[in-house]
Design an enzyme around this catalytic site. Sequence first.
Site, PDB file in Angstrom:
ATOM      1  N   LYS B 188       0.841  -1.197   0.000  1.00 56.57           N
ATOM      2  CA  LYS B 188       0.000   0.000   0.000  1.00 56.57           C
ATOM      3  C   LYS B 188       0.872   1.242   0.000  1.00 56.57           C
ATOM      4  O   LYS B 188       1.604   1.491   0.954  1.00 56.57           O
ATOM      5  CB  LYS B 188      -0.918   0.055   1.218  1.00 56.57           C
ATOM      6  CG  LYS B 188      -1.898   1.230   1.129  1.00 56.57           C
ATOM      7  CD  LYS B 188      -2.638   1.496   2.421  1.00 56.57           C
ATOM      8  CE  LYS B 188      -1.861   2.365   3.367  1.00 56.57           C
ATOM      9  NZ  LYS B 188      -1.730   3.772   2.927  1.00 56.57           N
ATOM     10  N   GLU B 261      10.786   0.427   9.990  1.00 53.93           N
ATOM     11  CA  GLU B 261      11.778   1.476   9.757  1.00 53.93           C
ATOM     12  C   GLU B 261      11.074   2.786  10.078  1.00 53.93           C
ATOM     13  O   GLU B 261      10.216   3.238   9.333  1.00 53.93           O
ATOM     14  CB  GLU B 261      12.268   1.405   8.314  1.00 53.93           C
ATOM     15  CG  GLU B 261      13.616   2.033   8.105  1.00 53.93           C
ATOM     16  CD  GLU B 261      13.508   3.518   7.872  1.00 53.93           C
ATOM     17  OE1 GLU B 261      13.596   4.261   8.872  1.00 53.93           O
ATOM     18  OE2 GLU B 261      13.318   3.928   6.725  1.00 53.93           O
ATOM     19  N   CYS B 295      13.549  10.354   7.262  1.00 54.01           N
ATOM     20  CA  CYS B 295      13.692   9.762   8.587  1.00 54.01           C
ATOM     21  C   CYS B 295      15.152   9.770   9.040  1.00 54.01           C
ATOM     22  O   CYS B 295      15.433   9.905  10.217  1.00 54.01           O
ATOM     23  CB  CYS B 295      13.142   8.345   8.593  1.00 54.01           C
ATOM     24  SG  CYS B 295      13.779   7.343   7.250  1.00 54.01           S
ATOM     25  N   GLU B 387      10.946  14.512  16.501  1.00 55.23           N
ATOM     26  CA  GLU B 387      11.162  14.548  15.061  1.00 55.23           C
ATOM     27  C   GLU B 387      10.227  15.574  14.451  1.00 55.23           C
ATOM     28  O   GLU B 387       9.011  15.502  14.633  1.00 55.23           O
ATOM     29  CB  GLU B 387      10.899  13.162  14.473  1.00 55.23           C
ATOM     30  CG  GLU B 387      11.226  13.063  13.013  1.00 55.23           C
ATOM     31  CD  GLU B 387      10.979  11.665  12.457  1.00 55.23           C
ATOM     32  OE1 GLU B 387       9.960  11.054  12.806  1.00 55.23           O
ATOM     33  OE2 GLU B 387      11.822  11.193  11.663  1.00 55.23           O
TER      34      GLU B 387
END
Lengths: 332, 768
Positions: B188, B261, B295, B387
């Site tokens: 997806k 991840e 990331c 983040e």
Amino acid sequence: MPQDPTAASGAFPVTTKEHLPRNPGMPLDMDWVMSAQANTSAIERRAATLPGRRSVKKDYQAAWLCKAISLIDLTTLSGDDSAGRVQRLCAKARQPVAPDLLEALDMTGLTTGAVCVYHDMVETAVAALAGSGIPVAAVSTGFPAGLSPFHLRIAEIGESVAAGAAEIDIVISRRHVLTGNWQALYDEMAEMRAACGDAHVKAILATGELGTLRNVAKASLVCMMAGADFIKTSTGKEPVNATLPVTLTMIRAIRDYHDRTGIYVGYKPAGGISKAKDALVYLSMIKDELGDRWLQPDLFRFGASSLLGDIERQLEHHVTGSYSASWRHAIG
Amino acid sequence: MTVKEIFETMDYGPAPESSKEALAWLASKGDFGHFIGGAWTAPGTLFAVMNPATDTLLAQVTQGTQADVDAAVKAARKAQPAWAKDGHARAKVLYALARILQKQSRLFAVLETLDNGKPIRESRDIDVPQAVRHFYYHAGMAQIMADELPDRQALGVCGQVIPWNFPLLMLAWKIAPALAMGNTVVLKPAEWTPLTALLFADICNQAGVPPGVVNIVTGDGEVGEMIVTADVDKVAFTGSTGVGRRIRELTAGTGKALSLELGGKGPYIVFEDADIDSAVEGVVDAIWFNQGQVCCAGSRLLVQEGIADVFYTKLKARMSGLRIGDPLDKCIDIGAIVHPRQQARIRDMLAAHPEGETFQTTAPSGCYFPPTLITGLAPASPLMQQEIFGPVLVATTFRTPVEAVEIANSTRYGLAASVWSENINLALDVAPKLVAGIVWVNGTNMMDAAAGFGGVRESGFGREGGWEGLTGYTKPVAAPAKTRSIAAHTGDGGAGGLDRTAKLYIGGKQARPDSGYSRAVYGPKGALLGHTSLASRKDLRNAVEACNAAKGWAKSSGHLRAQILYYMAENLSARATEFATRLKSLTGSDGTAEVEASISRLFSAAAWADKYDGQVHDVPIRGVALAMKEPVGTIGILCPDDAPLLGLISAMAPAIAMGNRVILAASQPFPLIATDLYQVLDTSDLPGGVVNILTGDHSDLADPMARHMDIDAVWAFADPALAKGIEVAAAGNLKRTWCGALDWSRDNTKAILPHATEVKNIWIPYGA
């Protein structure tokens, strides 16, 4: 009297924004020299990706290419140079692009930045360029190896200046760099600068023979401290001449020197730049790393002989929409 | 402007890449259905896919339903056995995918930029070439799998959910290794950026991908959840840590393989002897690459104090030269933020934490965010910890290499880090100390199919790329063993002889249980054999503290660890008869063979201690990528009920051989063999705290163990009913879990080593 290159480098257009003070030099600062670093891989990455990051198209590209022409030190440095050959080159410097193309671009009057020749050709070139405002640069100091007796190298500068050279391209003693004798390099450069008098001095580092980019960075700083008006990559005779990584290293040294002293030192890549596309990449590197002020002939030159031909073809393509042929453009 | 005017200004001017071909392709497709079983389904309930740079509609895409996901999984399931049969056939298909991707590279690049907002320079020069590279690389892996991985086989059907920051590249990272190893996939793409995945589906048929091998289902997070909970054998997810946690919980106890991840807050460390200009340029690629929506971005700048002012000044000057605007312009450094919601997230996060001094350049109106530098922050500042996932760099200073490492590691994440120094000793000392899956020396954001990518801590687990990445898409060929839960013997007898007190073993000392409770242990015939302490969460806490105090073990040499393991074997051997007798008294069976096997396992672990080498990956740079194997950290192990000595030693020995510290919950029905081991450990020069042994009920220890934030992994070889609870609780700090069973009669040492190590890739470009 030598001509003042910052006042009229080419008849058209008057692009130099203001008259900058020459680099007076400064005492040799060994702490600064020894702290210079140059990470080859990182510098190569920046150089390798820059062409993908910057692009100029259409009218912008035409204008940038005209700018490149105005920054060329049109050069002949061959053992078989003769008066006729140099006169031909000077004619090309005055009329670097076919008049109809310049007219179409509204750039009539565009000339190259200077003509660069050996000492024996200086008088011929000065005469051929009379009234054009185009300065003559002479390579000097036992070019290209710089290994003739020191007093003769100094004397050679004086003679070229006397012959009418407005700019002197000196070569440094590579061995001073390779042996880390920075004081000797500084002293040599300072003396050569003094010998130039009012003529501007370009220090040729011969980067292809300096071994490492760190040496290039250090030699750049030492030559600027000793009063170089320009630092220049190469004689064109080394196995490797101007490259983007070397350029990045040298112009970052120029930037540091400016940040610390407020003084503008010029940059001249020489040898190996023969394509219009390469010239655009160099200009974008200068623009991004040093700023627009350095995109003027008093602070930037291309040392090139065949670059102009490729630019002419690109300009014709821009004007006509058809790809050009080299024989349509007069040789220099 | 005229040529003459531009000659004076020397502006860059527009340099647009045409979107004509990409828009024509979209127009030719109309509304999109899913790609299932090699064919397009009819469009269902549609949602709009927008170009964030222009706020215009690009396409209408179908929101997946449970039926769609079921159909896709069914198609993948059906196609998988045939696909797994022939490595060369798979290699040919993967090669064709690489080739076709390459041939259509500009179409993919433009479509990616339209959909995501990233500069065309990046999609053209980075995303698409890297995606191509992944298919080439893994075509090779398919070709050589049978020879090089004879003990491994495909997992089956992989459910893959990918993010919006690198839509095509993340697809390649997921699909290429999965297919290479003989798996089939249901993938997806992100709701905001599904278009290149749909274009990829288009070329699957051209490349000869058999129907059902690749299935693409579009939709939002709910569809992602349907895939995660569907009948798949593996879930691979790249995205936020929050969603990763949720997926960990959803898959808990299902036995599905999982790789995550997740987020990061990468430190970018600049020492005073760095090439400062190059380090400044590196920052551009670290945090202003892909609008900072990366990331592994170097989003936390750590500068040595003495050069901080110079560095900031140079950095601000560089920022002012960044060109932000139309992503399709070939002369643009920073494009659009992927979606107005993401733009708002970034804005809100900065507004909520008005700390430090902010330097910001300007951005066009619309879905853009200007490059931002916030200096003067402390590690405690929320912006240094959270983040941001935008073009925002936060900065602080440090004084010494030790302090740099401390600050760098003061984070919940552990994905990537950069170290800048011209001193090889300094750089190579610092790099291994950084808690991260990837470290770049004098560089940033280097990636390649040949080098594993993935993190530690809350950045997730598993690696993508390289040999290490194949572990996540294969399983052992051997049939899995069954875990046996054994009830303790009961009795009412009394003890003969002098009473012996078996306490807990924590930090190299025997410690009474915090609870103050003990339990009688009986032999098979009801004889009282002794008492065992009942450990509680507080004893576990103490054991973790002991593990932390023994951190030096991780840095000890493999040779030293081997010597100690051999010594343990020697000391166990000297008492072999005693241990065999104890085993017989506990289990009723002769223990001689189990003791001998245990000694052999100690030898195996000792043998591997200095031989489980890392690798030098062949990445396309002048330099090396060192794949270093590092210990996981502190591992909690629920030892198997059966094989009370052999199981414990078989699990413990490889773990400590690799430099881990362990907390062993001894076999629940037969704990006294573990407590007998204390003296062996005491006399074998093993530093206190490396091995800690608890006794008591696994059900009491499993949950606090899985919940403990300072335990890095839990291995549960005990009661399978505990697996689900462990994996749910493990979501807290996203520790690795291994709930399984091994046939302890076989030497599984080598198979255990990957569980006992993390691969850290240290990229070291060089050049004189």
